[in-house]
Each structure stands twice: as C-alpha cells, then as structure tokens.
Design a protein around this motif. Structure first.
Motif, PDB file in Angstrom:
ATOM      1  N   ALA A   4       0.914  -0.990   0.020  1.00 27.57           N
ATOM      2  CA  ALA A   4       0.054  -0.166  -0.160  1.00 27.57           C
ATOM      3  C   ALA A   4       0.892   1.358   0.055  1.00 27.57           C
ATOM      4  CB  ALA A   4      -0.941  -0.006   1.191  1.00 27.57           C
ATOM      5  N   ASP A   5       2.028   1.220  -0.363  1.00 31.19           N
ATOM      6  CA  ASP A   5       3.149   2.396  -0.312  1.00 31.19           C
ATOM      7  C   ASP A   5       3.225   2.822   0.976  1.00 31.19           C
ATOM      8  OD1 ASP A   5       5.133   3.937  -1.624  1.00 31.19           O
ATOM      9  OD2 ASP A   5       3.494   5.293  -2.257  1.00 31.19           O
ATOM     10  N   PHE A   6       3.107   2.128   1.976  1.00 29.87           N
ATOM     11  CA  PHE A   6       3.212   2.592   3.253  1.00 29.87           C
ATOM     12  C   PHE A   6       2.370   3.611   3.695  1.00 29.87           C
ATOM     13  CE2 PHE A   6       7.717   1.235   2.135  1.00 29.87           C
ATOM     14  CZ  PHE A   6       7.648  -0.244   2.771  1.00 29.87           C
ATOM     15  N   ALA A   7       1.068   3.518   3.247  1.00 28.02           N
ATOM     16  CA  ALA A   7      -0.129   4.597   3.480  1.00 28.02           C
ATOM     17  C   ALA A   7      -0.257   4.588   4.914  1.00 28.02           C
ATOM     18  CB  ALA A   7      -1.337   4.028   2.938  1.00 28.02           C
ATOM     19  N   LEU A   8      -0.359   5.981   5.486  1.00 26.72           N
ATOM     20  CA  LEU A   8      -0.329   6.333   6.709  1.00 26.72           C
ATOM     21  C   LEU A   8      -0.985   7.727   7.027  1.00 26.72           C
ATOM     22  CD1 LEU A   8       2.055   8.287   7.825  1.00 26.72           C
ATOM     23  CD2 LEU A   8       3.197   6.206   7.785  1.00 26.72           C
ATOM     24  N   ALA A   9      -1.374   8.261   8.144  1.00 25.71           N
ATOM     25  CA  ALA A   9      -1.863   9.525   8.453  1.00 25.71           C
ATOM     26  C   ALA A   9      -1.152  10.082   9.606  1.00 25.71           C
ATOM     27  CB  ALA A   9      -3.108   9.765   8.526  1.00 25.71           C
ATOM     28  N   VAL A  10      -0.815  11.256   9.821  1.00 29.20           N
ATOM     29  CA  VAL A  10      -0.290  12.066  11.051  1.00 29.20           C
ATOM     30  C   VAL A  10      -1.532  12.835  11.398  1.00 29.20           C
ATOM     31  CG1 VAL A  10       1.543  13.242  12.143  1.00 29.20           C
ATOM     32  CG2 VAL A  10       2.142  11.483  10.237  1.00 29.20           C
TER      33      VAL A  10
END
Length: 223
Positions: free
Chosen positions: A174-180
C-alpha cells in the motif's frame, strides 16, 4: 544515527502534515528495502542501528545541497501534498540514508542545517481514510517540525516491529499509507491506555526526557 533530509526550496516549503507523513514513510521504506537485511549492502549498518538506540535526525536542504544529498546512497520518498495550498506543486520530499556513527556522517549531509524546518498546514486536513494507520501526536508538546518528523519516524518504526511479516507486506504493498494527526487531550488519554506502540523520547533535544510524543495506531495492532 539515521539521517533524513527534507527538501525546502526557497519558494516551495512542504506543509507540516505532509512532511511528517513523508518522513514516517521514508523510515518504513528503508526498513523494508532489500538492501537493509540479509546480505544487503546496508544490512550490517541497519542491524547495528536497530540493536541500539534508534536515533534519528532531520536536516534540510535546497538547490545544489539537495542534489548533492540525492547523489548519496539512500531513498527519496515523495509526499502527497496533505495540508499544502497546492498539493501537487508542494508535495514533501524526504530522503533517508543508511545509518552511520555520528562522526562518520558524509560531509554532504553532515554540513546541512537542522534549523529552519518549521512548517505549517495551509489548508484543512482531509478525513483519515478507513483502515489507514494513524500516528497520533501528543497535543501537549511543542516540537519543531524537524523534531516531530523524527518522532513520527520512531512511531512508524515501532509499529513496523510489532507487525507480522504478512502485515508488513500488506503495508508495503500500500506504499506505506498512513496519516499523521494531532490527538485531542481525551483521545491521547485513551490512546495511552490502549497498549499501542508509543514513542518515549530520550530528551536529547527540545523536550523533557521520557516525554511520550507519538502513538502508532495501526489497525493490525488492535486485533
């Protein structure tokens, strides 16, 4: 020491949240890279660093400085422009380099400045998509953008270590999907009780030793 360099051109500064998210994704990218384990060229350095304090430092560069940094072995990760007034034009760029002892950091990055990485979000942040890991920042701490980028990198790394091999592969796909996002005070109190990975800073710069800075909320760690 793991060094990350964020590109900060004179008229193209990244947004705060995009810089934090991109730094975290850059740390994950080097952890997952085939050069970082087994017989890979970075494996010895990465193993030694992970067996010790996972210290990180964020520096800034522009123009010729950035081009010289990009010529060194490492990985450049591009952001998505979250929080930027013009997302596509001002997406963050962060390059991560294999860790080295402090006294042998290449001159091209050793001479870069740490200060000047105070970014802001120019627009409202979008809702976090369902199922996307969130790195929650402590609402009671004041940190420079560079410090916060390093802390988000720590949190992403703690989450990576806690995941199964299968979950790691899914995150990488997932292409290192993340949120901050910055937690509310109530959210932070609940998160501290959740058992999720939490960064406790050594206090070398800016904040008190033992300060809890970022909590990694990955869906796979709540099961």
């Amino acid at each position: 020491m793991l060094t990350l360099v964020v590109r900060v051109e004179k008229n193209a500064r990244p947004a705060q949240t995009d810089a934090l998210e991109t730094a975290a994704r850059a740390v994950l990218a080097i952890l997952a890279d085939e050069r970082s384990f087994g017989e890979g060229e970075w494996a010895e350095a990465m193993t030694s660093w992970q067996d010790d304090r996972i210290r990180k430092i964020v520096k800034r560069s522009r123009g010729a400085e950035w081009r010289r940094a990009e010529a060194l072995p490492g990985i450049t990760v591009h952001g998505r422009g979250v929080g930027a007034e013009e997302p596509e034009a001002a997406a963050a760029q962060v390059r991560v380099f294999p860790p080295t002892p402090i006294d042998v950091v290449p001159a091209e990055i050793a001479n870069l400045q740490v200060s000047g990485t105070d970014f802001v979000d120019a627009r409202e942040l979008p809702p976090v998509e369902a199922g996307v890991p969130v790195l929650w920042v402590n609402p009671e701490l004041e940190m420079s953008s560079g410090k916060a980028m390093a802390q988000c990198g720590h949190a992403a790394q703690l989450a990576w270590w806690a995941l199964s091999d299968e979950a790691r592969k899914e995150w990488e796909a997932a292409d290192f999907a993340l949120a901050v996002r910055t937690a509310t005070s109530a959210q932070w109190t609940q998160l501290l009780r959740s058992g999720l990975p939490v960064v406790q800073d050594a206090g070398f710069t800016e904040i008190e030793p033992g300060s809890r800075t970022v909590i990694a909320d990955h869906p796979q760690l709540r099961r």
